[in-house]
Design an enzyme around this catalytic site. Structure first.
Site, mmCIF file in Angstrom:
data_model
loop_
_atom_site.group_PDB
_atom_site.id
_atom_site.type_symbol
_atom_site.label_atom_id
_atom_site.label_comp_id
_atom_site.label_asym_id
_atom_site.label_seq_id
_atom_site.Cartn_x
_atom_site.Cartn_y
_atom_site.Cartn_z
ATOM 1 N N ALA A 32 -38.741 -4.769 10.476
ATOM 2 C CA ALA A 32 -39.233 -3.873 9.530
ATOM 3 C C ALA A 32 -39.342 -2.328 10.505
ATOM 4 O O ALA A 32 -39.454 -1.222 9.978
ATOM 5 C CB ALA A 32 -40.575 -4.070 9.062
ATOM 6 N N ALA A 33 -39.291 -2.414 11.927
ATOM 7 C CA ALA A 33 -39.151 -1.299 12.539
ATOM 8 C C ALA A 33 -37.757 -0.680 12.583
ATOM 9 O O ALA A 33 -37.858 0.685 12.895
ATOM 10 C CB ALA A 33 -39.761 -1.485 14.060
ATOM 11 N N GLY A 34 -36.815 -1.222 12.179
ATOM 12 C CA GLY A 34 -35.516 -0.756 12.371
ATOM 13 C C GLY A 34 -35.295 0.293 11.101
ATOM 14 O O GLY A 34 -36.003 0.456 10.271
ATOM 15 N N THR A 35 -33.965 0.612 11.136
ATOM 16 C CA THR A 35 -33.324 1.794 10.111
ATOM 17 C C THR A 35 -33.513 1.101 8.676
ATOM 18 O O THR A 35 -33.971 1.608 7.841
ATOM 19 C CB THR A 35 -32.006 2.029 10.489
ATOM 20 O OG1 THR A 35 -31.893 2.468 11.873
ATOM 21 C CG2 THR A 35 -31.451 3.164 9.738
ATOM 22 N N ASP A 62 -41.782 -7.185 13.460
ATOM 23 C CA ASP A 62 -40.687 -6.726 14.157
ATOM 24 C C ASP A 62 -41.184 -7.530 15.578
ATOM 25 O O ASP A 62 -41.864 -8.240 15.602
ATOM 26 C CB ASP A 62 -40.459 -5.298 14.306
ATOM 27 C CG ASP A 62 -39.155 -5.019 14.656
ATOM 28 O OD1 ASP A 62 -38.575 -5.113 15.810
ATOM 29 O OD2 ASP A 62 -38.397 -4.465 13.864
ATOM 30 N N ASN A 82 -26.555 -12.584 16.500
ATOM 31 C CA ASN A 82 -27.595 -12.344 15.131
ATOM 32 C C ASN A 82 -28.051 -13.746 14.523
ATOM 33 O O ASN A 82 -29.035 -13.908 14.063
ATOM 34 C CB ASN A 82 -26.893 -11.549 13.895
ATOM 35 C CG ASN A 82 -27.218 -9.900 14.579
ATOM 36 O OD1 ASN A 82 -27.942 -9.791 15.425
ATOM 37 N ND2 ASN A 82 -26.431 -9.065 13.691
ATOM 38 N N HIS A 95 -18.981 -9.216 2.039
ATOM 39 C CA HIS A 95 -19.675 -7.863 2.375
ATOM 40 C C HIS A 95 -18.799 -7.732 3.619
ATOM 41 O O HIS A 95 -19.256 -7.923 4.833
ATOM 42 C CB HIS A 95 -21.049 -7.907 2.635
ATOM 43 C CG HIS A 95 -21.770 -6.885 3.011
ATOM 44 N ND1 HIS A 95 -21.340 -5.788 2.459
ATOM 45 C CD2 HIS A 95 -22.576 -6.423 4.278
ATOM 46 C CE1 HIS A 95 -22.197 -4.561 2.931
ATOM 47 N NE2 HIS A 95 -22.622 -5.076 4.152
HETATM 48 P P1 NAD Z 1 -31.876 -1.625 13.496
HETATM 49 O O1 NAD Z 1 -31.504 -1.932 15.118
HETATM 50 O O2 NAD Z 1 -32.439 -0.243 13.296
HETATM 51 O O3 NAD Z 1 -33.071 -2.398 13.379
HETATM 52 C C1 NAD Z 1 -33.057 -4.023 13.708
HETATM 53 C C2 NAD Z 1 -34.504 -4.160 14.003
HETATM 54 O O4 NAD Z 1 -34.600 -5.749 13.952
HETATM 55 C C3 NAD Z 1 -35.014 -3.734 15.167
HETATM 56 O O5 NAD Z 1 -36.199 -3.120 15.051
HETATM 57 C C4 NAD Z 1 -35.268 -4.912 16.222
HETATM 58 O O6 NAD Z 1 -36.351 -4.654 16.990
HETATM 59 C C5 NAD Z 1 -35.447 -5.868 15.115
HETATM 60 N N1 NAD Z 1 -35.286 -7.283 15.543
HETATM 61 C C6 NAD Z 1 -34.516 -7.732 16.567
HETATM 62 N N2 NAD Z 1 -34.555 -8.875 16.916
HETATM 63 C C7 NAD Z 1 -35.799 -9.337 16.100
HETATM 64 C C8 NAD Z 1 -36.513 -10.466 15.691
HETATM 65 N N3 NAD Z 1 -36.219 -11.857 16.512
HETATM 66 N N4 NAD Z 1 -37.494 -10.536 15.057
HETATM 67 C C9 NAD Z 1 -37.675 -9.523 14.466
HETATM 68 N N5 NAD Z 1 -37.387 -8.377 14.587
HETATM 69 C C10 NAD Z 1 -36.255 -8.338 15.299
HETATM 70 O O7 NAD Z 1 -30.488 -1.979 12.672
HETATM 71 P P2 NAD Z 1 -30.306 -1.640 11.382
HETATM 72 O O8 NAD Z 1 -29.465 -0.609 11.227
HETATM 73 O O9 NAD Z 1 -31.742 -1.641 10.599
HETATM 74 O O10 NAD Z 1 -29.469 -2.913 10.587
HETATM 75 C C11 NAD Z 1 -30.031 -4.117 10.756
HETATM 76 C C12 NAD Z 1 -29.115 -5.304 10.370
HETATM 77 O O11 NAD Z 1 -28.744 -5.200 9.023
HETATM 78 C C13 NAD Z 1 -27.925 -5.206 11.052
HETATM 79 O O12 NAD Z 1 -27.390 -6.542 11.453
HETATM 80 C C14 NAD Z 1 -26.986 -4.294 10.371
HETATM 81 O O13 NAD Z 1 -25.373 -4.720 10.331
HETATM 82 C C15 NAD Z 1 -27.406 -5.194 8.813
HETATM 83 N N6 NAD Z 1 -26.686 -4.004 7.705
HETATM 84 C C16 NAD Z 1 -26.599 -5.059 6.473
HETATM 85 C C17 NAD Z 1 -26.220 -4.114 5.289
HETATM 86 C C18 NAD Z 1 -25.834 -4.997 4.322
HETATM 87 O O14 NAD Z 1 -25.316 -4.786 3.033
HETATM 88 N N7 NAD Z 1 -25.969 -6.283 4.255
HETATM 89 C C19 NAD Z 1 -26.271 -2.748 5.237
HETATM 90 C C20 NAD Z 1 -26.689 -2.208 6.572
HETATM 91 C C21 NAD Z 1 -27.134 -3.061 7.703
#
Ligand code: NAD
Length: 305
Positions: A9-12, A34, A96, A176
């Site tokens: 949840a801290a991520g984008t 997170d 992942n 996807h």
């Molecule tokens: P990001 O790096 O901004 O955020 C990912 C977050 O996951 C970070 O805050 C990180 O600290 C956290 N994280 C990592 N390991 C963890 C764990 N063990 N437990 C809890 N949290 C953990 O990345 P993002 O841009 O938010 O993208 C996240 C994922 O979503 C990526 O794999 C990206 O490719 C995918 N994504 C998928 C779609 C889709 O349509 N399916 C669209 C966009 C992004």
């Protein structure tokens, strides 16, 4: 009472989705999780989200530990590595999968009856992985991707046809990723609009769609509003039992002649998750493309294990 937990949840994507969901006031509680090293950042995301709600929403947003996810109706997993410019989604698979393993172990300590929505890439492979490594029914093991791909398809068609995007009903099925399948045969437009795309025009649209996520990543480092809005629609369809059909990644069991693969199909969603997979009448070339997409995913899955 409806409760959603967001892992990553801290991520984008996680934080944008959390904000998008919270502001709509359709759930009672959202828990942000997170990694410990991001604790303070996650608390900041929670506070900032809560400050956005006072004029709109009574949703309670909090930062938690895995114990706080107990009794979640839906757990949305956005945790993991995102793509960097030049990377394919499959390049993220090893890292992942390991992240997902640790998350599932923690989640299953506190939850047994919940709907998971995997967003982390490569989403179709990871959704199958979640299904096969647990014992939850496939109706509650869902992957997110097709809703976003279809939004990009609708936007492209609206520009091509000079129509409002909300007048266009168009769907992407399959992976996807690069083997996604735009379903031209099922496009629905206002009554007085007729369209016909040549094979070359269809290929050109598909090729632009395949590059659309990377274009955004190269320009602003990550896709954000597209996935967060799509996730909101998926969660809202389930929580509000809207009787909606949305393209979701689901493990197939004979539908479209395919089994033991997770990929985007038209899923009738209800409060228990996926109620039914609709088997649309696809053109021969769309059926072939869907089969090829499944074969690609199956061979990649073999490398994942
Ligand atoms: P990001 O790096 O901004 O955020 C990912 C977050 O996951 C970070 O805050 C990180 O600290 C956290 N994280 C990592 N390991 C963890 C764990 N063990 N437990 C809890 N949290 C953990 O990345 P993002 O841009 O938010 O993208 C996240 C994922 O979503 C990526 O794999 C990206 O490719 C995918 N994504 C998928 C779609 C889709 O349509 N399916 C669209 C966009 C992004």
């Amino acid at each position: 009472m409806s409760k959603i937990s967001i892992i990553g949840a801290a991520g984008t994507v996680g934080s944008s989705f959390g904000y998008h969901l919270a502001i709509q006031s359709i759930v009672d509680e959202i828990v942000y999780i997170d990694i410990p090293s991001k604790h303070s950042f996650t608390v900041g995301q929670v506070e900032d989200t809560n400050h956005a709600l006072a004029y709109h929403s009574d949703t309670d947003v909090s930062c938690g530990e895995y114990a706080d996810t107990e009794n979640s109706d839906i757990i949305v997993i956005t945790a993991g590595k995102p793509r960097q410019p030049g990377q394919n989604r499959i390049d993220l698979a090893t890292d992942n999968t390991a992240i997902l393993d640790s998350i599932l172990d923690s989640l299953l300590e506190y939850n047994d009856d919940f709907i998971s929505i995997i967003t982390t890439n490569p989403v179709d492979l990871l959704n199958r992985y979640v299904f096969e490594s647990g014992n939850r029914p496939r109706k509650s093991v869902l992957g997110f991707g097709g809703i976003l791909d279809s939004a990009r398809f609708r936007y492209t068609l609206s520009k091509t046809l000079s129509l409002p995007v909300t007048d266009i009903d168009a769907t992407i099925l399959g992976e996807h990723g690069d083997s996604q399948v735009p379903i031209f045969s099922q496009i629905k437009l206002p009554e007085d609009t007729t369209i016909s795309f040549s094979i070359e025009e269809q290929e050109s649209i598909l090729s632009s769609l395949k590059e659309s996520a990377m274009r955004v990543i190269e320009q602003k480092k990550a896709t954000q509003w597209g996935p967060s809005a799509g996730l909101y629609h998926m969660v809202a369809a389930i929580i509000e039992n809207k009787n909606q059909v949305l393209p979701c990644s689901v493990v197939l069991d004979g539908e479209y002649g395919l089994s033991d693969v997770s990929l985007g199909v038209p899923a009738h969603l209800d409060s228990a998750g996926m109620k039914e997979i609709l088997e649309w009448n696809l053109s021969n070339s769309e059926e072939d493309a869907l089969k090829k997409s499944a074969e690609k995913l199956d061979s990649e899955y073999a490398l994942l294990k």
